[in-house]
Design an enzyme around this catalytic site. Sequence first.
Site, short mmCIF file in Angstrom:
data_model
loop_
_atom_site.label_atom_id
_atom_site.label_comp_id
_atom_site.label_asym_id
_atom_site.label_seq_id
_atom_site.Cartn_x
_atom_site.Cartn_y
_atom_site.Cartn_z
N GLY A 62 -8.48 4.11 9.80
CA GLY A 62 -9.21 2.65 9.34
C GLY A 62 -8.92 2.37 7.93
O GLY A 62 -9.47 1.31 7.57
N THR A 63 -8.29 2.88 7.43
CA THR A 63 -8.16 3.00 5.80
C THR A 63 -7.69 1.35 5.70
O THR A 63 -8.01 0.77 4.69
CB THR A 63 -7.14 3.54 4.98
OG1 THR A 63 -5.95 3.97 5.68
CG2 THR A 63 -8.04 5.08 4.73
N GLY A 64 -6.77 0.88 6.30
CA GLY A 64 -6.02 -0.36 5.88
C GLY A 64 -7.11 -1.55 6.53
O GLY A 64 -6.82 -2.39 5.53
N CYS A 65 -7.71 -1.55 7.39
CA CYS A 65 -8.36 -2.46 7.82
C CYS A 65 -9.59 -2.61 6.95
O CYS A 65 -9.96 -3.66 6.49
CB CYS A 65 -9.05 -1.99 9.39
SG CYS A 65 -7.97 -1.61 10.56
N LYS A 86 0.97 -1.27 -0.08
CA LYS A 86 0.14 0.00 0.13
C LYS A 86 0.84 1.11 0.17
O LYS A 86 1.63 1.48 0.98
CB LYS A 86 -1.09 -0.07 1.37
CG LYS A 86 -2.03 -1.19 1.22
CD LYS A 86 -2.92 -1.21 2.40
CE LYS A 86 -2.07 -1.47 3.72
NZ LYS A 86 -2.74 -1.89 4.64
N THR A 120 -8.88 9.57 7.87
CA THR A 120 -8.36 8.40 7.23
C THR A 120 -8.25 7.14 8.20
O THR A 120 -7.51 6.33 7.88
CB THR A 120 -7.24 8.62 6.09
OG1 THR A 120 -6.22 9.15 7.29
CG2 THR A 120 -7.44 9.50 5.35
N1 LIG Z 1 -5.56 10.29 1.01
C1 LIG Z 1 -5.75 9.26 0.30
N2 LIG Z 1 -6.66 9.24 -0.62
C2 LIG Z 1 -6.91 8.12 -1.33
N3 LIG Z 1 -6.43 6.78 -1.17
C3 LIG Z 1 -5.75 6.74 -0.10
C4 LIG Z 1 -5.40 8.07 0.53
N4 LIG Z 1 -4.68 7.45 1.75
C5 LIG Z 1 -4.38 6.35 1.78
N5 LIG Z 1 -5.00 5.70 0.41
C6 LIG Z 1 -5.39 4.23 0.09
O1 LIG Z 1 -5.92 3.63 1.07
C7 LIG Z 1 -5.69 2.26 1.46
C8 LIG Z 1 -4.89 2.04 2.63
O2 LIG Z 1 -3.67 2.45 2.58
P1 LIG Z 1 -3.00 3.03 3.72
O3 LIG Z 1 -1.50 3.19 3.29
O4 LIG Z 1 -3.41 4.31 4.39
O5 LIG Z 1 -2.97 2.00 4.69
P2 LIG Z 1 -2.57 1.71 6.40
O6 LIG Z 1 -1.47 2.81 6.48
O7 LIG Z 1 -2.50 0.24 6.58
O8 LIG Z 1 -3.96 2.17 6.84
P3 LIG Z 1 -4.31 2.47 8.55
O9 LIG Z 1 -3.50 3.84 8.61
O10 LIG Z 1 -5.60 2.78 8.47
O11 LIG Z 1 -3.42 1.32 9.13
C9 LIG Z 1 -4.65 2.05 0.10
O12 LIG Z 1 -5.33 1.75 -0.96
C10 LIG Z 1 -4.03 3.51 -0.22
O13 LIG Z 1 -3.59 3.67 -1.36
C1 LIG Z 2 -7.61 -2.15 16.77
C2 LIG Z 2 -7.12 -1.40 15.76
N1 LIG Z 2 -6.80 -2.18 14.58
C3 LIG Z 2 -6.21 -1.59 13.58
C4 LIG Z 2 -5.79 -0.41 13.72
C5 LIG Z 2 -5.01 0.41 12.47
O1 LIG Z 2 -5.85 1.49 12.04
P1 LIG Z 2 -5.12 2.78 11.86
O2 LIG Z 2 -3.71 2.68 11.51
O3 LIG Z 2 -6.05 3.56 10.80
O4 LIG Z 2 -5.17 3.74 13.32
C6 LIG Z 2 -6.15 0.32 14.91
N2 LIG Z 2 -5.93 1.74 15.01
N3 LIG Z 2 -6.73 -0.11 15.93
#
Ligand SMILES: Nc1ncnc2c1ncn2[C@@H]1O[C@H](COP(=O)(O)OP(=O)(O)OP(=O)(O)O)[C@@H](O)[C@H]1O
Ligand SMILES: Cc1ncc(COP(=O)(O)O)c(N)n1
Length: 270
Positions: A217-220, A184, A215
């Site tokens: 929770g994007t990764g989940c 990602k 943003t």
């Molecule tokens: N500002 C943004 N606009 C559009 N897409 C985004 C943006 N930020 C992240 N993404 C997309 O969202 C998805 C999750 O990516 P990200 O790199 O944020 O994951 P993550 O860091 O694991 O998320 P989290 O921070 O929730 O754990 C990917 O498909 C990424 O390309």
């Molecule tokens: C319980 C739990 N699981 C996963 C994430 C990651 O999400 P984020 O990177 O958006 O804080 C989180 N904050 N909390």
Amino acid sequence: MPISASPAAPLVPPRVLTVAGSDSGGGAGIQADLKTMLAHGVHGMSVITAVTAQNSLGVQGAWELPVEAVRAQYRSVVDDIGVQAVKTGMLASAALVETVAALLAATDAPVVVDPVGVSKHGDPLLAAEALDSVRQKLLPVATVATPNLDEVAQLTGVTVTDESGMRRAAGEILGYGPRWVVIKGGHLPGEPVDLLTDGTEEHWLRAPRHDNRHTHGTGCTLASAIACGLARGQDVPTAVRAAKEYVTGAIAAGFPLGAGIGPVDHGWRL
Ligand SMILES: Nc1ncnc2c1ncn2[C@@H]1O[C@H](COP(=O)(O)OP(=O)(O)OP(=O)(O)O)[C@@H](O)[C@H]1O
Ligand SMILES: Cc1ncc(COP(=O)(O)O)c(N)n1
């Protein structure tokens, strides 16, 4: 005696299981996963690995569950209801990573592993000594692994600054045994690009960047949406493309809650 023909058998939606931590603020973790599943029309189920006290400002506390509690939840769901796909998120400790990996090694269902390391605010969600268990036990049972760039650095030592770095990182992660990896690139500047590859095929998934700070929770959300597609029988590239579209829309619709980073909107299509 029935007075009319029996009704058609009810339609049963695909069943998807998340194995993850609870986010009391409702933006990430189990709560994000179940909302994503509802939005995809599947039946969502959960194995809770840890409870966090969390809000838009960060993680104020985290308590992991005993290994037996995690194993028992998993058995309850799988032995009776059954699963068509599994997603893993926060696993907290080496003991929980190894327990979950051993359970998943025996399933035929596709497994999406989001190797959650730290929260968006930098709070640790995985013990440092668990990294080796993620590499050696969890990644090998993944159908798709979805590390972000911080998790790539933790797991492989590769610091990614551009697309060629993403390709190198993908090769390193695939070396641990997942069938596919999504690197990602959301944390790189510019358009958020993700690389999906199995070492043979390469798919670069591009989307417009939404300049929205909400943003959480994007990764989940991305990983759960992939699991929903796989549970419906989609192939991996189709499921990942659809998930990317879903998370992009959810980020565009993210909204302010609390004083910090608000959640994405899981219901943006409803
Ligand atoms: N500002 C943004 N606009 C559009 N897409 C985004 C943006 N930020 C992240 N993404 C997309 O969202 C998805 C999750 O990516 P990200 O790199 O944020 O994951 P993550 O860091 O694991 O998320 P989290 O921070 O929730 O754990 C990917 O498909 C990424 O390309
Ligand atoms: C319980 C739990 N699981 C996963 C994430 C990651 O999400 P984020 O990177 O958006 O804080 C989180 N904050 N909390």
